[in-house]
Each structure stands twice: as structure tokens, then as C-alpha cells.
Scaffold this motif. Structure first.
Motif, PDB file in Angstrom:
ATOM      1  N   GLU C  85       0.780  -1.055   0.146  1.00  0.00           N
ATOM      2  CA  GLU C  85      -0.116  -0.139  -0.083  1.00  0.00           C
ATOM      3  C   GLU C  85       0.814   1.281  -0.064  1.00  0.00           C
ATOM      4  OE1 GLU C  85      -0.764  -2.509   1.908  1.00  0.00           O
ATOM      5  OE2 GLU C  85      -2.461  -3.145   2.404  1.00  0.00           O
ATOM      6  N   TYR C 128      -4.160   2.766  -5.336  1.00  0.00           N
ATOM      7  CA  TYR C 128      -4.144   4.164  -5.027  1.00  0.00           C
ATOM      8  C   TYR C 128      -4.562   4.494  -5.252  1.00  0.00           C
ATOM      9  CZ  TYR C 128      -3.262   8.110  -2.470  1.00  0.00           C
ATOM     10  OH  TYR C 128      -3.260   9.380  -1.720  1.00  0.00           O
TER      11      TYR C 128
ATOM     12  N   LEU E  43      -3.923   4.736   5.678  1.00  0.00           N
ATOM     13  CA  LEU E  43      -3.321   3.241   6.021  1.00  0.00           C
ATOM     14  C   LEU E  43      -3.210   4.033   7.140  1.00  0.00           C
ATOM     15  CD1 LEU E  43      -0.470   3.053   3.831  1.00  0.00           C
ATOM     16  CD2 LEU E  43      -2.524   2.047   3.705  1.00  0.00           C
ATOM     17  N   VAL E  48      -0.819   0.470   6.458  1.00  0.00           N
ATOM     18  CA  VAL E  48      -1.743  -0.673   5.437  1.00  0.00           C
ATOM     19  C   VAL E  48      -2.746  -0.601   6.236  1.00  0.00           C
ATOM     20  CG1 VAL E  48      -0.122  -3.036   6.518  1.00  0.00           C
ATOM     21  CG2 VAL E  48      -1.813  -2.802   6.706  1.00  0.00           C
ATOM     22  N   VAL E  49      -3.976  -1.314   4.512  1.00  0.00           N
ATOM     23  CA  VAL E  49      -5.057  -0.987   4.803  1.00  0.00           C
ATOM     24  C   VAL E  49      -5.653  -2.062   5.799  1.00  0.00           C
ATOM     25  CG1 VAL E  49      -7.349  -1.114   3.641  1.00  0.00           C
ATOM     26  CG2 VAL E  49      -5.937  -0.171   2.286  1.00  0.00           C
TER      27      VAL E  49
END
Lengths: 133, 133, 133, 133, 133, 133
Positions: C85, C128, E43, E48-49
């Protein structure tokens, strides 16, 4: 000839020795998506080459010691370039041993060969195919 | 047997002669995604079939004269149907010549065969595999 | 809304800090296959969002400093977890800057947003999407 | 050796007999994506292995009786485990018969073998390759 | 907006009611390859998600009751057509509940939406995207 | 929001006008693999966005006039660059018209938008998403 093939993956770090490798001589890494194919001339009494669950499990066990590792630090790979090709053979050896020892749920002599194919990106892959015996 | 395979693509126009081809007798075109696989019985001292960078470069050089071309107008293909199968052999010949001449960074006699696989859509592909020698 | 998307990849090493990451706290690596999509409400006079060659080149330039690197050693990522991410945002920032500065061959204000998608294996990916401005 | 390969799919229900199959002993189902490859040592006068339209049509005809069926209820499969491997051979038999009878638009003795590959998910597939004769 | 997506699959039998479905009114089956994407505007502290391991686990748990089942016999689906679209929503509901209840390892209100995409073959797929809240 | 998506392909020749296109100014060609996605806020009484058979048929009809054609010779594209982006919009217009006229088997006002995605190679694709109305 029949074949059944299962897929799993590992994410590892490593570096290569040799001018041939250019920038890949530095410590870098890879996702290796691995397809392991098991070949047999005849299906067994259940109508399969080997049980697909067993195949997945066997591949997973061989990959377990490599997952999230820096291959440069594994004693068994000391002094080796852990190239994609090298790893196809490494995985093959372990799967072939499992086959010979009957750990795939079928007598090893009923399986003729194993092919291990590793995709390292969307534009490159390598494989190794050799007899079980 | 070991193999290493690399991918590239071309976007070309062409037409076919022969009632068999139906609507494809008209001038049309294709994206050909090409996988070139190089086979060797043994890895070299670096632990590879051939350097993957060299493999990519060799394939790129063979494809260069075909990129964004109307194949009907290339003198070397005059009188030929440039079918997917035909092109797999054409590319094979050039790659095999490169291998024999040592242009892949390894003595040609250490490479056994080459397979050229062309995907022309998500539902059709063709390949040609033959010895290097 | 129109979009054009191009693909490239990098092979890197890195490690993560935080119990959440389990075995991925160790030094490991990944092949990241990156798809960069550029969005525009209108096509330009040539009938494209941006030139696809330029898009490929722009993505390649952003990825160049990361190729075959141990991300843990790059100063700009010091103290950061270079998660999938995180990297989607990092690449987005550089591509958005290129867009704003007109380096994609079209005035930046004619591009609305960019999406960066990273596939880290056949079973996991992240992306993203954010405005260019 | 040349090959041309075409893809189609079926969506079927079935169950398996045998403790080996675990939960797959219950009635369940599958999407089988089928790739049928036809091999020939030489191209024909048109420059193809066989006409790709014919190949698609031949595969479609073999699959027609299986589409949207519960394979447990088809008389021809009575007492059989319709495993992925079993089905690769079933489809092969029908395609090989079509080849031998000249229904693929080329004398059967000019085709050497056929390979039927079935992908049952993104992590498992099986195939069967055998001579046409 | 960030997203992280994980993949798993199920193999089920079912039938549909309604002339619209033609031959699919008969009992048949499918392999559903499911991609579950989790969206977040920011995030978390780890970068991270959500933890990708947790995401895989959450999807697996939702799919568990469906694996190797005849969906026509599940009480919760009585009187429903378990179409691909319907199942995307079913899976979404369970994943969104897991998110709201904090079972994904992050406060539910930090996740904005979830998309569930099901590929039923190489030529057809469906998805459902909706807020977590 | 729900979506259902179907895939088909065309193989066409064309050329581009404009220095931007470099070598693609010459007559060349492409395989365009097309994914058409139909969006709806609610499922219909059958539990689908639209019948998937209808979706396949609708896409096929729109593509029919383009199959195996030199797009430079089609009157409706005179003076246009038939870029991937341009074609996504062209196909969208025809599918949206089919939706509005109820030819997809559901009142057009129940479908919100359509996305047409064209993959031109393994490293490039484009899409267009816009309302049906």
C-alpha cells in the motif's frame, strides 16, 4: 500421459554472484509463484493422478522453510546462486522424494515425473521437469 | 530438463490467402504476445539456462523488424500466409541461429531446444518447439 | 471518464516492523507487478488520454531507483514500512508530479487522477487512486 | 513440433465417491476452462496446424452435452468419478475421434497428438496428452 | 483512496429459477474465484489498509460454509437465485459485518467500503461494492 | 453498486495520424480483448444485473462490424484515430444505446452506467466508463 498441477507462492530475498547478473548482484527479492505438476501414465482407482489436496499440502511443506526468508542466509544454499532455475530443481528434489516415499498417497513408481514451474514476473518464468525415480 | 522463458509482444497487420480463412482473408491485425522458452539439460556455472536479460534482448531483436508492420508488405514473407503457427517457426529460426552462434551468452551446443509460443487472444494460441541444432 | 493503463515490475527486498507482520518482519522480498492508470475526462486532439509510450516511460523512470534494491537501505524510506500500500502511494506521488509538470505530454490539469495498482502474488494486490492536482 | 490451442468452458455439477475426496464427496460443481491443443509435425498447405475456427467448433461440440449438466446423471459416466483428470481423457477421446475421421479439416494421420488441459481454479489444473491414432 | 485485495475460491452446485436462465435452470455448478477488496482513506500506523493475513482469513471464513456445497440445499438461500451477483452481495454482507465488529484488526469506521468480485469463467465476472457502515 | 462483465475480442488493422504515434503511424494491427461491464444499483427480480447471455450477445453484435477489418477503411471512422481509448467510447455508445432501448432485457433506466475496457497487450489497456442515460 496425465498430469495434475497445483499452485502456491513464496516471497523471498536473495542476491547473485557473477557479473552476468548485473544489478541483480545486489540484495533484492522476488515473489515466486510455483506450479508443481505431477505426471502419471495411468489414473489410480479413484480416477486421479494424485489427490489434489495432498498435492497442495506437499508443495506447501516444501515451500515452508523458504517463506519470508533471505535465501542468502540458509545453510543449505551456501555458495549457491538461488536462481529461479536452481529453485525449480530444489523444489523438484523434495517433491520427488515425497513421491518416492509414498507421501503423496500413491506408490512412487506409479508417478513418472514432476515439473516445477516458477513465474517470477508477468514476463519471465523457468521450469524443471525430471523423473520421480 | 530446464527451461527459462521470456515474454514480449508485437502489433501487426496482415491478411491470409485461402478460403479456409473466411473473414480473415481481409486485411486485419493482431497483438501477438510471444513467450520464448530456452531448454538445457544442465545449468551453467552461474546456475542459469541463459541470462534472462540476454533472453529478453534476443527476443526483442528478432521481433524488432515486425513491430508495427503490415506483414503482407515484408519481402521475406512474400507469398506466405503469416499465420500464428508460421510466425512461431519464423521466430524460432532466428532465436535458434542466435543460440548456435553463441549470441545468447552460452555455447549453442549446451542449449537443446527452443519453444516459441504465441498467444493471439484470450482463447487461442500456437507454439513451435524444435532443437537448436 | 477515460483511462489508459500500463504495466511494469520491480524485484525488491525489504522487511517490516510490527508484530502484525508475523514472519514478514524478517528480511524477505517481492516481485511487484505495477499497473499505472491515468484518468482524463476528455481525450486529447490525438484521441488518447496520454501517449502510451510516454506512460510506459514515466512509470519506468519512477521504478528505476527501486529495481533490484533492498528498500530497507534507501534513505527516503527510512523509518517506513514499505508495504504494498505504501509503495502504491509512493509511485502515485511521482507520477502525479510528472503529470502536473507536463512531463506526460499533456497539460497536467487535463488529467484528473492516477491509480497505481500493485500485484504482489496471484492472490494479493493493493492500489491507491487519488487526484493529480 | 507445431501446436494450436483453443479455449472454451463448461459449468457442471458432480460428486465423487471415495474417502480420498473428503468434502468433495458431496454434490458440488465447477467451472472447467478447457484448452485443447492439436499437435502436428508439419503445417498444411495453408500454413496452419488446423483451422482455428474448426478447432473452436470441434471443442464446442464435444463440450455441448456437458454444459450446465449434473455429470452424476449422465448415463455414460455412470459409476465413474468425473474428476478433472477423467474429463481431460473423455474430451481427448472425442477430439481424437474427430481428428481420425477427418472432421478437423485435415487428414487425421497428419495430426500427431492432442492435449486437453482443464483449469478448475486459479490454483489447480490437470491435463492429458496422447496420440491421435 | 487505498485498497487491498485478496483472492480465494469455492466450487459449488446450484440451479436457477426463471426462463431467463435457459439451460442454467438445470442443476449445474461453478468455480467462483473471489477477490475481496477493502478500501480505506488512510493507512493505519503499520502502513496497511488491513493486515493481508487477516484479510485472507476473513474471506476464508465467509466462504467456508459454501465450499463443496449444493447451494440449493442451504436454508439461508431458500427461495433465492444464487446468481454470481447475489453471491457477491452475500459475501459483502459478511465481510462488512466482520469489518464493523473490528474482526479485521482495525476499527470498522476506518474502512470505507468493500468490493467483492467473482470470476465465474475466463469470460464472465460480477462484483458488488458498497460501504462498510 | 452491482456490476456484471463479459469478455470478447476482435482482431483489426489500423494506422494512426500524428507524430505522437511514432512507428504506430504505419499500418499495423491489434487483438483487442474487450470487457464490457454493466452497472446497476439493484438486482432485478431474477437476481441479476442483466442476463449474462444477453450481455455476451449485445457485445458480440457491437463488435461484429469490426471483426477482421481494417478500421482505416470504415466510413464511420473516417478522419478519426481509432485508438484504444476511442474504441472504448465507440463500443460504449452502442452498448448504452442498446441499454436505453431495452435491448438488454431490462428497462434502460435501471442500468446506471457501462464500462468498456480494452486490453491491447499484456502490458497495456484502456477503458471508458459513463452513464447509460
Amino acid at each position: 500421459m496425465f498430469a495434475v498441477e497445483v499452485r502456491d507462492h513464496i516471497m523471498i530475498a536473495h542476491s547473485f554472484k557473477g557479473a552476468l547478473f548485473g544489478p541483480a548482484q545486489a540484495l533484492h527479492g522476488a515473489t515466486f509463484v510455483i506450479d508443481a505438476a505431477f505426471f502419471a501414465a495411468q489414473l489410480d482407482a479413484n480416477g486421479v493422478v494424485i489427490d489434489i489436496g495432498r498435492a497442495h499440502e506437499a508443495l506447501k511443506q516444501v515451500l515452508e522453510p523458504l517463506k519470508y526468508k533471505n535465501l542468502d542466509e540458509l545453510p543449505e544454499f551456501a555458495g549457491k546462486n538461488t536462481t529461479t532455475e536452481f529453485l525449480t530443481q530444489h523444489i523438484h528434489e523434495h517433491l520427488a522424494a515425497a513421491a518416492r516415499e509414498g507421501r503423496l498417497g500413491r506408490p512412487g513408481n506409479e508417478l513418472s515425473s514432476i515439473r516445477v514451474l516458477i513465474s517470477e514476473s508477468h514476463v519471465a518464468r523457468a521450469w524443471y521437469e525430471a523423473p520421480v525415480a
